[in-house]
Design a protein around this motif. Structure first.
Motif, mmCIF file in Angstrom:
data_model
loop_
_atom_site.group_PDB
_atom_site.id
_atom_site.type_symbol
_atom_site.label_atom_id
_atom_site.label_comp_id
_atom_site.label_asym_id
_atom_site.label_seq_id
_atom_site.Cartn_x
_atom_site.Cartn_y
_atom_site.Cartn_z
ATOM 1 N N GLU A 1 13.256 7.735 9.120
ATOM 2 C CA GLU A 1 12.201 8.640 8.770
ATOM 3 C C GLU A 1 10.394 8.777 8.098
ATOM 4 O O GLU A 1 9.502 9.385 8.380
ATOM 5 C CB GLU A 1 13.111 9.629 8.168
ATOM 6 N N ARG A 2 10.684 7.769 7.303
ATOM 7 C CA ARG A 2 9.284 7.604 6.397
ATOM 8 C C ARG A 2 7.811 7.356 7.105
ATOM 9 O O ARG A 2 7.134 7.516 7.541
ATOM 10 C CB ARG A 2 9.411 6.424 5.004
ATOM 11 N N ALA A 3 8.755 6.377 8.236
ATOM 12 C CA ALA A 3 7.564 5.455 9.382
ATOM 13 C C ALA A 3 7.068 6.822 10.427
ATOM 14 O O ALA A 3 5.787 6.528 10.150
ATOM 15 C CB ALA A 3 8.399 4.338 10.378
ATOM 16 N N ARG A 4 7.987 7.395 10.720
ATOM 17 C CA ARG A 4 7.629 8.191 11.115
ATOM 18 C C ARG A 4 6.698 9.611 10.750
ATOM 19 O O ARG A 4 5.015 10.205 11.218
ATOM 20 C CB ARG A 4 8.368 9.740 11.592
ATOM 21 N N VAL A 5 6.797 10.124 9.907
ATOM 22 C CA VAL A 5 6.033 10.701 8.342
ATOM 23 C C VAL A 5 4.359 10.179 8.728
ATOM 24 O O VAL A 5 3.357 10.589 7.966
ATOM 25 C CB VAL A 5 6.956 11.124 7.166
ATOM 26 N N PHE A 6 4.787 8.699 8.358
ATOM 27 C CA PHE A 6 3.284 7.896 8.135
ATOM 28 C C PHE A 6 2.421 7.885 8.824
ATOM 29 O O PHE A 6 1.618 8.164 8.834
ATOM 30 C CB PHE A 6 3.748 6.399 7.825
ATOM 31 N N LEU A 7 3.268 7.753 10.708
ATOM 32 C CA LEU A 7 2.009 7.823 12.013
ATOM 33 C C LEU A 7 2.080 8.966 12.944
ATOM 34 O O LEU A 7 0.820 9.504 12.602
ATOM 35 C CB LEU A 7 3.295 7.048 13.053
ATOM 36 N N ASP A 8 3.252 10.106 11.489
ATOM 37 C CA ASP A 8 1.873 11.705 12.317
ATOM 38 C C ASP A 8 0.425 11.254 11.545
ATOM 39 O O ASP A 8 -0.398 12.479 11.198
ATOM 40 C CB ASP A 8 3.288 12.328 12.006
ATOM 41 N N GLU A 9 1.155 11.500 10.394
ATOM 42 C CA GLU A 9 0.472 11.368 9.072
ATOM 43 C C GLU A 9 -1.476 10.880 9.993
ATOM 44 O O GLU A 9 -2.549 10.855 9.569
ATOM 45 C CB GLU A 9 0.176 11.232 7.803
ATOM 46 N N VAL A 10 -1.151 9.694 10.110
ATOM 47 C CA VAL A 10 -2.512 8.848 10.741
ATOM 48 C C VAL A 10 -2.660 9.424 11.698
ATOM 49 O O VAL A 10 -4.250 9.440 11.924
ATOM 50 C CB VAL A 10 -2.082 7.636 11.259
ATOM 51 N N GLU A 11 -1.808 9.461 12.387
ATOM 52 C CA GLU A 11 -2.524 10.466 14.109
ATOM 53 C C GLU A 11 -3.387 11.402 13.565
ATOM 54 O O GLU A 11 -4.528 11.917 14.173
ATOM 55 C CB GLU A 11 -1.738 11.210 15.050
ATOM 56 N N SER A 12 -2.831 12.755 12.758
ATOM 57 C CA SER A 12 -3.417 13.894 12.543
ATOM 58 C C SER A 12 -4.742 13.050 11.463
ATOM 59 O O SER A 12 -6.048 14.263 11.616
ATOM 60 C CB SER A 12 -2.924 14.476 12.173
ATOM 61 N N SER A 13 -5.040 12.719 10.668
ATOM 62 C CA SER A 13 -5.708 11.850 10.039
ATOM 63 C C SER A 13 -7.343 11.483 10.766
ATOM 64 O O SER A 13 -8.543 12.070 10.005
ATOM 65 C CB SER A 13 -6.262 11.313 8.955
ATOM 66 N N THR A 14 -6.887 10.801 11.923
ATOM 67 C CA THR A 14 -7.776 9.959 12.018
ATOM 68 C C THR A 14 -8.264 10.653 13.812
ATOM 69 O O THR A 14 -9.628 10.446 14.791
ATOM 70 C CB THR A 14 -7.313 8.518 12.782
ATOM 71 N N GLU B 1 -10.808 2.384 8.693
ATOM 72 C CA GLU B 1 -10.446 2.733 6.731
ATOM 73 C C GLU B 1 -10.102 4.175 5.918
ATOM 74 O O GLU B 1 -9.387 3.627 5.288
ATOM 75 C CB GLU B 1 -12.100 3.264 6.058
ATOM 76 N N GLU B 2 -9.607 4.807 6.968
ATOM 77 C CA GLU B 2 -8.935 6.168 7.043
ATOM 78 C C GLU B 2 -7.387 5.862 6.854
ATOM 79 O O GLU B 2 -6.621 5.948 6.028
ATOM 80 C CB GLU B 2 -8.846 7.072 7.623
ATOM 81 N N VAL B 3 -7.197 4.904 8.034
ATOM 82 C CA VAL B 3 -5.573 3.810 8.404
ATOM 83 C C VAL B 3 -5.052 3.626 6.719
ATOM 84 O O VAL B 3 -4.547 3.241 6.628
ATOM 85 C CB VAL B 3 -5.046 3.444 9.104
ATOM 86 N N VAL B 4 -5.891 2.596 6.436
ATOM 87 C CA VAL B 4 -6.345 2.217 5.172
ATOM 88 C C VAL B 4 -6.069 2.855 3.356
ATOM 89 O O VAL B 4 -5.032 2.101 2.913
ATOM 90 C CB VAL B 4 -7.647 0.670 5.057
ATOM 91 N N ARG B 5 -6.815 3.789 4.007
ATOM 92 C CA ARG B 5 -6.380 4.276 2.885
ATOM 93 C C ARG B 5 -5.061 5.414 2.788
ATOM 94 O O ARG B 5 -4.474 5.215 1.723
ATOM 95 C CB ARG B 5 -7.458 5.439 2.497
ATOM 96 N N LEU B 6 -5.244 5.348 3.729
ATOM 97 C CA LEU B 6 -3.635 6.955 3.785
ATOM 98 C C LEU B 6 -2.773 5.296 3.736
ATOM 99 O O LEU B 6 -1.416 5.478 3.207
ATOM 100 C CB LEU B 6 -3.398 6.477 5.404
#
Length: 69
Positions: free
Chosen positions: A23-36, A47-52
């Motif tokens: 579940e945490r991986a899904r949340v993280f990947l969703d955040e990466v997708e929306s942020s990038t 850089e954004e992925v490293v920050r996240l």
């Protein structure tokens, strides 16, 4: 949720940790997708992925607790 219900859903610690990790991986990947999505250029996206990732690993209490488990 009662302890009994928890143990019915997750018969052991490893099963529980796998479910939480998934579940945490899904949340993280969703955040990466929306942020990038709105960032132009591969280096800026990296850089954004490293920050996240840094924020997720160090600032998220659940992830931090799992890293100690």
């Amino acid at each position: 949720m009662s302890r009994r219900s928890l143990y019915r859903a997750f018969p052991d610690k490893l099963t529980l940790l796998r479910a939480v990790s998934s579940e945490r991986a899904r949340v993280f990947l969703d955040e990466v997708e929306s942020s990038t999505a709105g960032i132009a250029g591969l280096s800026a996206q990296i850089e954004e992925v490293v920050r996240l990732t840094n924020r997720f690993v160090h600032d998220d209490p659940l992830t931090a607790a799992m890293n100690r488990a």
